[in-house]
Design a protein around this motif. Structure first.
Motif, PDB file in Angstrom:
ATOM      1  N   GLY A   2      32.556  36.934  37.035  1.00  0.00           N
ATOM      2  CA  GLY A   2      31.611  37.480  38.007  1.00  0.00           C
ATOM      3  C   GLY A   2      32.169  37.526  39.420  1.00  0.00           C
ATOM      4  N   GLY A   3      33.069  36.588  39.721  1.00  0.00           N
ATOM      5  CA  GLY A   3      33.682  36.596  41.047  1.00  0.00           C
ATOM      6  C   GLY A   3      34.909  37.490  41.097  1.00  0.00           C
ATOM      7  N   GLY A   4      35.068  38.321  40.081  1.00  0.00           N
ATOM      8  CA  GLY A   4      36.213  39.229  40.026  1.00  0.00           C
ATOM      9  C   GLY A   4      35.787  40.570  39.480  1.00  0.00           C
ATOM     10  N   CYS A   5      36.249  40.902  38.288  1.00  0.00           N
ATOM     11  CA  CYS A   5      36.065  42.263  37.769  1.00  0.00           C
ATOM     12  C   CYS A   5      34.777  42.438  36.966  1.00  0.00           C
ATOM     13  CB  CYS A   5      37.267  42.654  36.920  1.00  0.00           C
ATOM     14  SG  CYS A   5      37.392  41.693  35.391  1.00  0.00           S
ATOM     15  N   ARG A   6      33.982  41.392  36.840  1.00  0.00           N
ATOM     16  CA  ARG A   6      32.701  41.433  36.130  1.00  0.00           C
ATOM     17  C   ARG A   6      32.847  41.680  34.629  1.00  0.00           C
ATOM     18  NH1 ARG A   6      29.090  45.088  37.194  1.00  0.00           N
ATOM     19  NH2 ARG A   6      30.307  46.504  38.478  1.00  0.00           N
ATOM     20  N   SER A  32      32.279  37.659  46.779  1.00  0.00           N
ATOM     21  CA  SER A  32      33.050  38.679  46.062  1.00  0.00           C
ATOM     22  C   SER A  32      33.646  39.666  47.046  1.00  0.00           C
ATOM     23  CB  SER A  32      32.145  39.447  45.103  1.00  0.00           C
ATOM     24  OG  SER A  32      31.904  38.662  43.976  1.00  0.00           O
ATOM     25  N   ALA A  80      40.161  42.308  42.463  1.00  0.00           N
ATOM     26  CA  ALA A  80      38.723  42.043  42.562  1.00  0.00           C
ATOM     27  C   ALA A  80      38.621  40.532  42.491  1.00  0.00           C
ATOM     28  CB  ALA A  80      37.984  42.697  41.406  1.00  0.00           C
ATOM     29  N   THR A  81      38.213  39.929  43.567  1.00  0.00           N
ATOM     30  CA  THR A  81      38.304  38.465  43.622  1.00  0.00           C
ATOM     31  C   THR A  81      37.208  37.913  44.525  1.00  0.00           C
ATOM     32  OG1 THR A  81      39.834  36.653  44.133  1.00  0.00           O
ATOM     33  CG2 THR A  81      40.002  38.606  45.526  1.00  0.00           C
ATOM     34  N   SER A  82      37.303  36.645  44.811  1.00  0.00           N
ATOM     35  CA  SER A  82      36.323  36.019  45.699  1.00  0.00           C
ATOM     36  C   SER A  82      37.043  35.345  46.846  1.00  0.00           C
ATOM     37  CB  SER A  82      35.504  34.971  44.942  1.00  0.00           C
ATOM     38  OG  SER A  82      34.785  35.578  43.905  1.00  0.00           O
ATOM     39  N   SER A  98      38.778  48.440  40.511  1.00  0.00           N
ATOM     40  CA  SER A  98      37.692  47.492  40.782  1.00  0.00           C
ATOM     41  C   SER A  98      37.236  46.773  39.527  1.00  0.00           C
ATOM     42  CB  SER A  98      36.512  48.222  41.435  1.00  0.00           C
ATOM     43  OG  SER A  98      35.989  49.185  40.550  1.00  0.00           O
ATOM     44  N   GLY A  99      37.888  47.047  38.416  1.00  0.00           N
ATOM     45  CA  GLY A  99      37.505  46.417  37.158  1.00  0.00           C
ATOM     46  C   GLY A  99      38.031  47.286  36.044  1.00  0.00           C
ATOM     47  N   PRO A 100      37.882  46.833  34.820  1.00  0.00           N
ATOM     48  CA  PRO A 100      38.415  47.623  33.715  1.00  0.00           C
ATOM     49  C   PRO A 100      37.771  49.007  33.656  1.00  0.00           C
ATOM     50  CG  PRO A 100      37.025  45.836  32.904  1.00  0.00           C
ATOM     51  CD  PRO A 100      37.248  45.586  34.354  1.00  0.00           C
TER      52      PRO A 100
END
Lengths: 417, 91, 993, 208
Positions: B57-61, D158, D151-153, D81-83
């Motif tokens: 959740g703190g990254g790519c979800r 976030s 994509a990190t914290s 931003s993600g897969p």
């Protein structure tokens, strides 16, 4: 041997050469009326109550390591009965009443210290939730007070009132709550139970159950041989699933690690026990002077008895946010205990579907404070084959029936309880 | 603890949330109350290697299936959940 | 005026004599030099008495020269910066340093509590478990307060810590703990291999034992080799030397905790700088080169000030040019101790005698003795005559049974060395026993970690270099770095030749754990009473639980326990090692996260506008929300809130509701997906319409609610409660990715994209007409209740408009892109001016929702079912959804459940409070008739009385019944009537009109 | 009829005070907020990741990143931003949700995030040192090269982080997209972390 200032003074004259073992170092017999697996506080308390209240003295407590080596010896020593739901309320108060007479019952100073337990609130919603809980306590004859900010400023002037992200608005106080010396509770029950004839057998790991065909449990296999038993009680929180699996049972329990911390010893700084309602932090100060504190579980299944940095940081952040004067106090030691996290955050004390096998498990964070009560009601169940009325809701089948006892309202997700 | 997200690479524990055992499968609509009770409440509570659901959740979800040893915390494999990203799944 | 440094050598040492420093100890001014620790400066000034022990308040001096120190603890600094229990041996001296001894009253020399020593015959290990039980009440009243006052050590500051802390991450191939010969060699090998290296050294100068013990490496004097090596390391850009930094713990996945004392060597940190920094070091490999700790021998009077570890004594002499004694004796059981004699002689000191417990002494030592005029006694020290001012005379039991006495002003003791096995044991690895060095060495280290040099039991200088270099090279190679390591540094190995000796029998107290006053006889007592397990021993006697965590005492304690219980030391075993390796300030773990920065703060798009209006803000999760907008002359919040509610009910008001979670649900299967996560159906929702939805958890209890609108065939816009926004997103992603991967649906949080306002009241449409493009049809037909669509606003901005109502009034919610949020608030004020528009806060919002009987947080408590909340009919029976099956369990459908119902006080003037319990009228409150509780209350301006919602057993069947509200916490008891929870406009005409 | 002003306000509008901050002297850290941009999240539909990437290439001239990278086209930055999803970042009005909708049609779902994030550009000799206080990611030049994205914290918040092209003086540039409602809070944390190195604060109305 009776302990008192007089026996101590007498012993001093002879250089303390005459003290006996605090509990007998027993070897297993062939058969006991009741075998209790687990030499923690709950197991030993159960044995003592069986012997002292229910007249069953042919009892063995089997401990795989040294007594108190599980969560009894790695908790933050808090005792309280400030619960809000039927089932918990009466049970923890029963336990609290037993704490209040423990030293005299056991002839052992377990340092039960009723210095007060204060839950702080930071919002109207939290206040309302505490009001509900405090009223539940009062209705059940338990002491509770709702304090406002002015009262807190007087009582705990060092809290962060002026620069807090979530200013403290008040708190729910149970003055009868407090702490007890955890190891001494174990030793006290061991001492008293042993005096009544209970066999406490250390370094004796249970490796299986002896079954009468496929049904009744008639004993246990151990690292020290087979031991017959009329009944077998499990009080092995932290290992419940593993031991139950030997009897073919799956439980509504997950094992999670809860860290705790102690600071260097300092002169008295913090009066009672307090919990921070806007972060994960609770603290008390031990008689020796260390701040004993903790927070949330690490949040993932673990049997490793050690945690990781994020939760440690989270706890210290809570501590600093609430009590900014502790910044320079040093954290001395951290450790982890394995919690039996149940599916509603409340314990299970019940017969199991396996005849002759009884379960005391699922204590989540509540295990230490429950010690005497748990021992009492578990002894009742083992002796009478029926639940004590204050443990009547801690049934194993409550999840099937939908009768959860969920103080936090988090549902079947153990890491949120 | 560090978890190697198959999408993002190795990341710090605090970027992830934990749900629990990944083995139980949500029963079919007609499976009955006993099966759902088992799914929701009973756990193997493995002491050893266990497949678990974690959320980055703190990254790519992405939801991940992490194979981890509960005795040592050692992580031996991390796989994406079946529906992470746009991977085709047979209807 | 500084007193002279009477015990300072005129030359030598690593102190900077050109930089004198003044400091104060117990109010007296002394001087020292840059490069001193507080301990070395005290030694240089001839100060022997530094502290008092925990239990007996025995006078104590300085035992060691490092972080293992049990005795020389002080309160460092004053006021808000007071640091209790600071080891004088690790505190760097700075100009103006203030230190005070602790655990004594009224003074260090004359401590009243030293009377405890008279009670020592009673105050044995665990005595308190056997007494203080009668009468029971006396524990909290008398005994415990007395114990607590006597216990503890220093006093913590009682003011907020004024300093700042932060935390940082570091990444490397190899992290090395310790910069002694092994650590430096490891760094050389790893650095030359091309590895990224972090070398942590807790001292303020790198070098470890080289700083005190010297030696020859690669043919160079140690100091020269050290300088050359440091220069080489400094030339490597990816090798980082961190002094004043202790690696204190190892966590999973190759994460190491380290604490850097950035500015503890200054009176106060420079502006904008932190006091300390917590490092989370992520390393592929770790080399533990933390060295070994010299261990004492337990004998009577071994706690007398100026009985000192032999290695510490030579550190004070060689590194600090400070002489703990002018004529010390040495008590050793090994060859290494003799080095102190050599160092002392080289510094021009006299040696009173050497007491060597071994059977034989080398000819070289014999000739050294005869040359320098001291005797070598074969035997053991059995007692020390001395006191606050140090050692005077030493009693020796000679090997043949005779006794001897030695006059000396100090005693150096060497019982051998214990490798620092902490770091390697923190993952429950159990160190293993090695007979040849009579010590535990690392075993079962965490993955990726290896010990080298003295930390691994290799005590010789040559061995340290060899092992360190090898460990560094292997660690780098394992991390994928294969550069040329060059040659390893070489040196010869010194002999240890140790004959174990733990405890010498004698008269008087012989201390094992000096800080906690655990004596050899306490251990014997513990054994007698059955506390034989080492963990029982520790807990019963408190052995090893002091601030030094038993660094100098644990092994001796085990050895004595082994001896009295007839077991070997390895059979007796060690206790579990626990981090941190040295105590770490709580503030450092908190870092930046304290005070207002404890947690992040989320601001709504109209925050600054609301602040300008004088809004009072409330914390809602991380959000700051406008709670109400006071106006001049209003006497309290209730008056303001009442005004706001009336304004809405009679005219129009608006409220920023941007905190609601907002999720874009896209994709061809979006409708099917929502059908599975909500109890009601969304696939049949018409485009352009909104619907209220309720979500359950899989266990059948209510999770969250909100409205969801269908903006396009394949696009829904879902809202959640403020509290659950993040969790619902996570839950929906779980459903999407894990439970229903076959569905083609995409989720995006758009919570921050949209500024959303609720506009409510009979004049809402009038206001909207002012601000919405005139082409938009806002009539009841053109934009009916639960309509949802994009509209244009005057000025060309596009907005989303939803005709939904939480207040029960004619109402809309309007969304604009968030950077227009502030303008939107201003424009609403302008557009609404003719209609008396009133901004309202969360309190008024709450009042109107209670008036309307809408459930919210207090009712969505995680323990209520849809039916409990009166929403059972929403549960579709035509589809599967999350929570469907478990919701049907017997106890969740039982007829006597507590369900949501309205309450009104019978006395209309009576105020209600949440948290009161509901008891049947006429009954005495008790557990058996506690039928529920009040969840939400408000003063309803509309009804001109307090009203509330409650969860009450069979509540909806009992409407009209008078029950009792019982609130003992607040001393209130009153009658209330159970009523329809919808107090306002029950048939909903207003919101539809 | 009332006159409405639709003034755009960055969430950092008030928190950002241009000029020096912290230790005086040469600033070790430069912070620049970039205000006017369009940011569109593009998420592939089931099984359509390939089509989505092709569509991106056709429209924007570069393939969509399929790993944590930021790729630059002539008028946009595509940030993973993600897969199977990425952001299209462009100057305000350049590539909006509306204009991109045609391109990705049934291949992807689009969501406008232009107002949901704040964009902060961080550079300076101490940028990496400062970021090590906030980010658990290894930002060593070898580990986080130009074009790397994550994509990190940061500080429990976030963010999307990527390394842009180096400045002309060779200094690395790190870009951070943070959720708008968290932006002030993170901004203060950044200032707190950077103060000891000296900070130069500025903002830019347009994406460079």
């Amino acid at each position: 041997m009776k302990y008192s200032i007089f026996s101590l003074a007498r012993a001093a004259l002879s250089g303390h050469k005459n003290w006996q073992r605090t509990w007998r170092d027993a070897s297993p017999k062939d058969h006991y009326d009741v075998v209790i697996i687990g030499g923690g506080g709950h197991g030993l308390a159960t044995a003592w109550f069986l012997a002292s209240e229910f007249g069953i003295k042919n009892v063995a407590v089997l401990e795989k390591g040294w007594i108190g080596s599980g969560n009894a010896g790695r908790n933050t020593t808090i005792i309280r009965s400030n619960y809000g739901l039927p089932g918990n309320t009466g049970f923890y108060e029963l336990s609290m009443k037993l704490w209040e007479r423990m030293e005299q019952d056991l002839n052992y100073n377990s340092m039960v210290s009723q210095r007060g337990v204060l839950n702080l609130y930071h919002s109207d919603a939290q206040r309302d939730a505490y009001a509900r809980r405090g009223n539940t306590m009062r209705i059940n004859g338990i002491d509770a007070e709702l304090l406002d900010q002015a009262a807190l400023k007087k009582m705990l002037p060092f809290l962060n009132f002026d620069h807090a992200r979530f200013p403290v608005q008040g708190g729910l106080l149970q003055r009868r709550g407090g702490t007890a010396r955890h190891d001494a509770v174990v030793w006290g029950y061991a001492h008293a139970a042993s005096e009544l004839g209970v066999d406490i057998i250390q370094n004796c790991e249970v490796t299986g159950f002896v079954r009468d065909g496929n049904s009744k449990v008639t004993g246990v296999e151990t690292s020290r041989g087979k031991i017959g038993a009329g009944k077998v009680g499990m009080a092995v929180a932290g290992s419940s699933s593993r031991v139950a699996a030997m009897a073919g049972l799956r439980l509504p329990i997950e094992s999670h690690v809860l860290q705790a911390f102690v600071s260097e010893a300092i002169k008295p700084l913090i009066p009672g026990v307090m919990t921070f309602g806007a972060g994960h932090f609770y603290v008390s100060q031990s008689d020796k002077g260390g701040l004993v504190f903790g927070g949330d579980i690490d949040g993932y299944n673990s049997y490793a008895q050690r945690g990781n940095l994020p939760v440690m940081e989270d706890v210290c952040e809570g501590g600093m946010a609430l009590i900014p004067m502790i910044g320079r106090v040093r954290l001395l030691r951290q450790w982890g205990g394995i919690m039996d996290m149940s599916m509603d955050g409340s314990p299970i004390i019940d017969k199991t579907p396996v005849d002759g096998l009884y379960l005391n498990a699922g204590w989540c964070y509540g295990g230490f404070k429950a010690t005497p009560g748990s021992g009492f009601v578990f002894a009742h169940l083992l002796a009478r084959d029926e639940s004590h009325k204050e443990a009547a809701l801690f049934r194993l089948d409550r999840f099937q029936r939908g009768a959860m006892i969920d103080e936090k309202g988090q549902g079947a997700q153990p890491n949120l309880h | 603890m560090r978890i190697t997200c198959p999408f993002c690479g190795e990341r710090e524990l605090s970027e992830f949330s934990y749900l629990g055992d990944a083995k139980p499968v949500r029963p079919a609509a007609d499976a009955g109350e006993e099966a759902v009770y088992d799914y929701v409440y009973l756990r193997d509570n493995v002491a050893g290697v266990m497949a678990e659901n974690w959320y980055h959740g703190g990254g790519c979800r992405a939801w991940l299936e992490v194979t981890r040893n509960t005795l040592t915390h050692e992580i031996s494999a991390v796989e994406p959940a079946a529906g992470a990203g746009a991977r085709q799944v047979a209807k | 005026m500084s007193s002279s440094q009477s015990h300072r050598l005129t030359s030598g040492g690593l102190i900077d004599r050109s930089a004198p420093l003044n400091f104060r100890f117990d109010g007296k001014t002394f001087s020292g030099f840059q490069g001193d620790t507080l301990a070395s400066a005290l030694v240089a000034n001839g100060v022997k008495l530094v502290g008092r022990s925990f239990k007996y308040h025995r006078p104590r001096g300085i035992l060691t020269a490092g972080s293992e120190e049990p005795n020389a603890l002080v309160e460092l600094r004053t006021g808000a910066r007071r640091e209790a229990n600071t080891k004088a041996t690790t505190a760097e001296l700075y100009e103006g340093l203030e230190a005070a001894s602790q655990n004594r009253w009224p003074s260090l020399r004359h401590d009243v509590m030293s009377v405890n020593q008279l009670f020592a015959p009673i105050f044995v290990a665990g005595f308190y478990y056997k007494t203080f039980m009668w009468p029971a009440k006396f524990w909290e009243m008398i005994y415990e307060p007395a114990i607590r006052r006597a216990a503890g050590l220093g006093r913590a500051a009682q003011l907020p810590d004024p300093d700042h802390y932060d935390k940082a991450w570091a990444h490397c191939d190899v992290v090395i703990a310790g910069s002694g010969p092994a650590g430096l060699a490891a760094a050389l090998a790893a650095g030359r291999s091309g590895a990224r290296v972090i070398l942590c050294e807790e001292d303020f100068v790198p070098g470890g034992r080289l700083l005190s013990d010297g030696g020859t490496i690669d043919g160079l004097p140690a100091a020269d080799w050290l300088a050359r090596t440091l220069a080489e390391l400094a030339s490597m850009p990816d090798v980082r030397m961190m002094t004043r930094t202790t690696l204190f713990g190892v966590y999973d996945g190759g994460t190491y905790g380290a604490i850097e004392r950035v500015n503890d060597h200054l009176p106060v940190p420079p502006e904008h700088q932190v006091r300390q920094r917590l490092w989370r070091i992520v390393a592929k490999r770790c080399v533990v080169a933390a060295g070994a700790i010299e261990r004492p021998i337990v004998f009577a009077g071994n706690d007398t000030p100026d009985v000192m570890m032999a290695s510490a004594m030579r550190t004070y002499v060689a590194r600090y040019a400070a002489t703990p004694a002018k004529r010390p004796a040495l008590f050793t059981n090994n060859e290494d101790g003799w080095r102190t004699v050599e160092t002392a002689l080289a510094a021009g000191l006299q040696i009173a005698a050497v007491i060597d417990a071994r059977g034989d002494v080398s000819p070289a030592h014999r000739s050294l003795a005869s040359k320098n005029g001291f005797t070598v006694l074969h035997g053991s020290v059995s007692g020390v005559d001395g006191g606050k001012d140090g050692v005077r005379k030493i009693s020796v039991s000679l090997a043949g049974g005779a006794r001897a006495e030695v006059e000396a002003d100090g005693l150096a003791v060497s019982g051998g060395w214990n490798p620092a096995v902490g770091l390697t044991s923190y993952h429950r690895g159990r160190p293993k026993w090695r007979d040849d060095i009579a010590a535990f060495v690392p075993d079962g280290a965490p993955p990726g970690m290896v010990a080298a040099g003295a930390a691994n039991g290799a005590f010789g200088l040559g061995a340290c270099l060899r092992e360190g270099f090898e460990a560094g090279a292997v660690a780098a190679r394992d991390a994928g770095r294969n550069g040329n390591t060059g040659a390893a540094p070489t040196a010869s190995d010194e002999a240890l030749s140790l004959t174990p000796l733990w405890h010498v029998a004698g008269k008087g107290k012989a201390f094992v754990d000096q800080q906690h006053d655990v004596t050899a006889s306490d251990i014997e007592l513990a054994q007698r009473e059955g506390f034989e397990s080492v963990e029982h021993l520790k807990r019963y006697t408190t052995l090893g639980m002091a601030t030094d965590q038993g660094k100098t005492s644990n092994v001796a304690g085990l050895a004595i326990m082994a001896a009295v219980s007839g077991k070997s030391i390895p059979e007796t075993g060690t206790t579990i090692y626990r981090p941190p390796y040295v105590p770490v300030a709580i503030g450092a773990f908190a870092g930046h996260h304290r005070d207002e920065a404890f947690h992040a703060t989320r601001l709504t798009p109209s925050h600054h506008w609301a602040a300008e209006q004088g809004a009072i803000f409330v914390d809602t999760g991380l959000w700051k929300r406008a709670q109400w907008y006071p106006r001049a002359g209003e006497k309290d919040w209730l008056e303001s809130v009442t005004r706001e509610v009336k304004a809405v009910r009679s005219g129009v008001g608006f409220c920023d509701v941007s905190t609601l979670g907002k999720i874009d649900v896209h994709g061809p299967d979006a409708g099917a997906f929502l059908d599975r996560v909500y109890i009601n159906t969304f696939s049949n929702l018409t485009v352009g319409k909104a619907r209220y939805g309720l979500m359950l958890r899989e266990d059948g209890l209510v999770y969250d609610d909100g409205t969801t609108s269908r903006l396009a065939e394949d696009h829904y816009f879902l809202t959640t409660t403020t509290a659950k926004a993040g969790l619902v997103m996570q839950h929906l992603e779980f459903c999407r990715q894990v439970l229903f991967p076959e569905l083609d649906v995409q989720l995006t949080s758009v919570s921050d994209q949209w500024a959303q306002f609720s506009i409510a009241g009979p004049k809402t449409r009038d206001l909207l007409k002012e601000i919405v493009d005139p082409a938009e049809d806002l009539s009841n037909e053109g934009f009916p209740f639960m309509g949802a669509r994009e509209v244009a606003l005057r000025g060309g901005i596009k907005a989303r408009l939803f005709r939904i109502s939480f207040s029960g009034e004619m109402a809309f919610e309007i969304s604009v892109p968030a950077r227009y949020g502030e303008a939107m608030a201003r424009n609403l004020m302008i557009a609404g001016k003719p209609f008396g528009v009133t901004p309202y806060g969360t309190e008024a919002l709450g009042v109107m929702r209670v008036e309307k009987g809408h459930v919210a947080g207090p009712e969505l408590s995680g323990t209520t079912t849809a039916a409990d909340l009166g929403l059972g009919k929403m549960m579709s029976s035509k589809k599967d959804f999350i929570g469907r099956v478990m919701a049907g369990r017997e106890a969740l459908v039982a007829p006597d459940r507590q369900v949501a119902v309205g309450i009104k006080p019978v006395d209309k003037a009576r105020r209600l409070r949440s948290g009161a319990h509901i008891i049947p009228k006429g009954q005495t409150p008790g557990p058996d008739n506690d039928q529920g509780y009040v969840t939400s209350v408000c003063f309803s301006p509309t009804l001109d009385q307090w009203i509330g919602l409650a969860l009450v057993e069979r509540g909806r069947e009992r409407i009209g019944e008078i029950v009792h509200a019982h609130d003992p916490l607040r001393g209130e008891d009153y009658d209330v009537e159970l009523c329809n929870p919808v107090f306002y406009d029950p048939d909903g005409g207003r919101q539809r009109g | 009829m009332a006159e409405f002003s639709w003034e755009v306000r960055s969430p950092l509008d008030r928190a950002l005070v241009a000029g020096p901050y912290g230790v005086r002297g040469d600033a070790g850290v430069s912070l620049t907020e970039i205000r006017n941009f369009d940011l569109v999240q593009v998420m592939a539909r089931r099984g359509m990741a390939g089509d989505m990437a092709k569509a991106a290439k056709a429209r924007l001239g570069v393939a969509a990143p399929d790993a944590p990278k930021a790729v630059q086209s002539s008028d946009a930055t595509l940030i993973w931003s993600g897969p199977d999803q990425f952001f299209v970042l462009s100057r305000g009005g350049k590539h909006t949700t509306e204009t991109l909708a045609q391109t990705f049609a049934s291949f992807a779902s689009l969501s406008d995030q232009s107002h949901a994030r704040v964009l902060i550009s961080i550079s300076g000799a101490k940028a990496r040192t400062m970021l090590a206080k906030l980010s658990s990611i290894d930002l060593h030049p070898d580990a986080f090269a130009i074009g790397a994205a994550a994509a990190t914290s940061m500080d429990h918040t976030s963010v999307t982080l990527w390394r842009g092209g180096d400045k002309s003086d060779g200094q690395a540039v790190f870009n951070v997209l943070v959720f708008a409602t968290f932006a002030v809070s993170l901004w203060h944390t950044v200032l707190d972390s950077a103060a000891e190195y000296g900070v130069a604060i500025g903002h830019s109305e347009e994406l460079a």
